[in-house]
Design a protein around this motif. Structure first.
Motif, PDB file in Angstrom:
ATOM      1  N   VAL A 149       0.755  -1.039   0.221  1.00 53.16           N
ATOM      2  CA  VAL A 149      -0.135   0.058   0.067  1.00 53.16           C
ATOM      3  C   VAL A 149       0.852   1.158  -0.215  1.00 53.16           C
ATOM      4  O   VAL A 149       1.835   1.065   0.860  1.00 53.16           O
ATOM      5  CB  VAL A 149      -0.899   0.221   1.349  1.00 53.16           C
ATOM      6  N   PRO A 150       0.768   2.311  -0.761  1.00 58.72           N
ATOM      7  CA  PRO A 150       1.537   3.412  -0.876  1.00 58.72           C
ATOM      8  C   PRO A 150       1.175   4.269   0.505  1.00 58.72           C
ATOM      9  O   PRO A 150      -0.058   4.291   0.814  1.00 58.72           O
ATOM     10  CB  PRO A 150       0.794   4.241  -2.028  1.00 58.72           C
ATOM     11  N   VAL A 151       2.043   4.683   1.024  1.00 56.49           N
ATOM     12  CA  VAL A 151       2.150   5.272   2.448  1.00 56.49           C
ATOM     13  C   VAL A 151       1.189   6.709   2.314  1.00 56.49           C
ATOM     14  O   VAL A 151       0.626   6.936   3.436  1.00 56.49           O
ATOM     15  CB  VAL A 151       3.590   5.526   2.977  1.00 56.49           C
ATOM     16  N   ASN A 152       1.178   7.324   1.321  1.00 58.44           N
ATOM     17  CA  ASN A 152       0.552   8.586   1.182  1.00 58.44           C
ATOM     18  C   ASN A 152      -1.156   8.326   1.409  1.00 58.44           C
ATOM     19  O   ASN A 152      -1.620   9.242   1.734  1.00 58.44           O
ATOM     20  CB  ASN A 152       1.043   9.483   0.101  1.00 58.44           C
ATOM     21  N   VAL A 153      -1.456   7.165   1.078  1.00 58.01           N
ATOM     22  CA  VAL A 153      -3.091   6.927   1.254  1.00 58.01           C
ATOM     23  C   VAL A 153      -3.620   7.061   2.775  1.00 58.01           C
ATOM     24  O   VAL A 153      -4.536   7.204   3.051  1.00 58.01           O
ATOM     25  CB  VAL A 153      -3.705   5.784   0.560  1.00 58.01           C
ATOM     26  N   MET A 154      -2.477   6.787   3.702  1.00 57.53           N
ATOM     27  CA  MET A 154      -2.676   6.850   5.098  1.00 57.53           C
ATOM     28  C   MET A 154      -3.094   8.283   5.526  1.00 57.53           C
ATOM     29  O   MET A 154      -3.775   8.418   6.645  1.00 57.53           O
ATOM     30  CB  MET A 154      -1.576   6.706   5.975  1.00 57.53           C
ATOM     31  N   GLU A 155      -3.174   9.272   4.508  1.00 58.26           N
ATOM     32  CA  GLU A 155      -3.592  10.585   5.020  1.00 58.26           C
ATOM     33  C   GLU A 155      -5.235  10.745   4.702  1.00 58.26           C
ATOM     34  O   GLU A 155      -5.785  11.482   4.972  1.00 58.26           O
ATOM     35  CB  GLU A 155      -3.110  11.676   3.838  1.00 58.26           C
ATOM     36  N   TYR A 156      -5.756   9.564   3.956  1.00 60.77           N
ATOM     37  CA  TYR A 156      -7.157   9.598   3.675  1.00 60.77           C
ATOM     38  C   TYR A 156      -8.044   8.498   4.259  1.00 60.77           C
ATOM     39  O   TYR A 156      -7.937   7.331   3.451  1.00 60.77           O
ATOM     40  CB  TYR A 156      -7.313   9.882   2.140  1.00 60.77           C
ATOM     41  N   PRO A 157      -8.429   8.341   5.294  1.00 53.22           N
ATOM     42  CA  PRO A 157      -9.139   7.365   5.962  1.00 53.22           C
ATOM     43  C   PRO A 157     -10.217   6.768   5.078  1.00 53.22           C
ATOM     44  O   PRO A 157     -10.525   5.446   5.017  1.00 53.22           O
ATOM     45  CB  PRO A 157      -9.842   7.860   7.174  1.00 53.22           C
ATOM     46  N   GLN A 158     -10.781   7.789   4.394  1.00 48.92           N
ATOM     47  CA  GLN A 158     -12.052   7.237   3.565  1.00 48.92           C
ATOM     48  C   GLN A 158     -11.455   6.259   2.287  1.00 48.92           C
ATOM     49  O   GLN A 158     -12.353   5.700   1.663  1.00 48.92           O
ATOM     50  CB  GLN A 158     -12.978   8.431   2.714  1.00 48.92           C
ATOM     51  N   VAL A 159     -10.159   6.265   2.094  1.00 47.49           N
ATOM     52  CA  VAL A 159      -9.387   5.534   0.964  1.00 47.49           C
ATOM     53  C   VAL A 159      -8.973   4.293   1.611  1.00 47.49           C
ATOM     54  O   VAL A 159      -9.130   3.326   0.941  1.00 47.49           O
ATOM     55  CB  VAL A 159      -8.485   6.208   0.354  1.00 47.49           C
ATOM     56  N   TYR A 160      -8.008   4.497   2.900  1.00 47.63           N
ATOM     57  CA  TYR A 160      -7.219   3.535   2.964  1.00 47.63           C
ATOM     58  C   TYR A 160      -8.192   2.209   3.684  1.00 47.63           C
ATOM     59  O   TYR A 160      -7.889   1.034   3.723  1.00 47.63           O
ATOM     60  CB  TYR A 160      -5.885   3.625   3.823  1.00 47.63           C
ATOM     61  N   ARG A 161      -9.188   2.493   4.470  1.00 48.33           N
ATOM     62  CA  ARG A 161     -10.039   1.647   5.174  1.00 48.33           C
ATOM     63  C   ARG A 161     -10.545   0.670   4.295  1.00 48.33           C
ATOM     64  O   ARG A 161     -10.488  -0.616   4.644  1.00 48.33           O
ATOM     65  CB  ARG A 161     -10.872   2.379   6.338  1.00 48.33           C
TER      66      ARG A 161
END
Length: 331
Positions: A198-210
């Motif tokens: 998983v690209p680490v930058n998605v951790m900024e967006y809960p609606q994406v990474y969950r």
């Protein structure tokens, strides 16, 4: 004269009996060897299906003593060493075989890559996961990723009635070198290739990474349950129904994809639009399947049956439908 004939007859009978006894002993030894071999094969298959790698290694090595040139057994042993994370042993074993094989070369490349990752990536653990990360992600990102994964893990265990035997691995990456082996189209974000990447930058967006974690972890569960090559439309369709990220999206424009295109890896598609179409039809086909029987118990048994039979047999048994019919209905 009669006495001589009687003696000759007795001698002939004795010879026949000796010969019969010899044949019986030979056949008994052959039967014993055959039964021993079949027991060993059954034990090997059971160990492999249960992901009991120590047991599987012992059984495969015993079979290799019987058939040292069996290339299928070579591949099994290399795969077992890889699954045990004995990457040096896997590389050394593949090199020792002295012949080329796409599957063996792939295991060697993966082992070399994962050795490098273990040496260069940071590491955190939870009850069911090992998280490797590149650079210095925030402590919040690392703990949040593990927490969300544990929640997803418990949910999927209840849904599938199944608990994976081994810890699962997540890689939070920044650089393309940690995306896994093989070229990836630009539209690909997270992937599952034995590890969740998983690209680490998605951790900024809960609606994406969950939903992303639920999606990729579903692939990991399906792989652990089936130990088989599941058609991509089944794998991706199940993951999308579970993560619910694509529900109620409109039908993509253009023609209907072929069943072959829906069966092969979607990462072969360079164009995002073509990939989106494959994802849409995959989800719709699985929803059509579940509309025929919404029982979770039936669904679990269907997925778990894929390790022992092909997709159309499983579809017919549990949903009285074929893949072709589901695609026609999804149109």
């Amino acid at each position: 004269m009669k006495s001589f004939k009687s003696i000759a007859l007795v001698a002939a009978l004795l010879l026949v009996l000796v010969w019969a006894l010899h044949v019986f002993k030979e056949k008994s030894a052959e039967l014993e060897a055959f039964n021993k071999h079949e027991k060993l094969v059954a034990e090997t298959n059971e160990c492999l299906e249960a992901s009991e790698w120590n047991c599987a290694e012992k059984s495969v090595r015993a079979l290799l003593e019987e058939s040292p040139d069996d290339k299928n057994l070579h591949l099994h042993l290399a795969g077992i060493l890889y699954e045990q994370e004995r990457y040096d042993d896997c590389i050394e074993y593949v090199e020792s075989l002295g012949y080329e094989s796409n599957e063996l070369d792939f295991l060697k490349q993966k082992s070399e890559l994962l050795k490098q990752e273990m040496a260069t990536l940071g590491l955190e653990r939870s009850a069911h996961f090992r998280l490797e990360f590149e650079g210095r992600p925030s402590r919040r990102d690392v703990t949040e990723a593990l927490a969300v994964l544990e929640v997803a893990y418990d949910s999927l265990c209840r849904l599938f009635g199944f608990s994976p035997e081994n810890k699962m691995h997540l890689v939070l990456y920044q650089s393309a070198e940690y995306q896994g082996i093989g070229p990836r189209p630009d539209w690909v974000g997270a992937v599952y290739d034995g590890k969740l990447r998983v690209p680490v930058n998605v951790m900024e967006y809960p609606q994406v990474y969950r939903p992303m974690f639920f999606h990729e972890l579903t692939h990991a569960f399906v792989r652990a349950m089936t130990r088989a090559k599941v058609p991509l439309w089944v794998n991706e369709g199940i993951a999308q129904v579970i993560d619910a990220s694509r529900s109620n999206k409109p039908r993509p424009s253009g023609g209907v994809p072929s069943l072959d295109a829906l069966t092969e890896p979607f990462v072969k598609e360079a164009d995002r639009g073509s990939a989106e179409k494959l994802y849409w039809y995959s989800e719709r086909m699985v929803r059509q399947m579940l509309n025929r029987n919404g029982s979770f118990e039936n669904f679990r048994e269907f997925v778990q049956s894929l390790h022992r039979q092909d997709i159309d047999k499983a579809l017919n048994q549990y949903y009285s439908v074929s893949a072709r019919q589901l695609l026609d209905e999804a149109r």
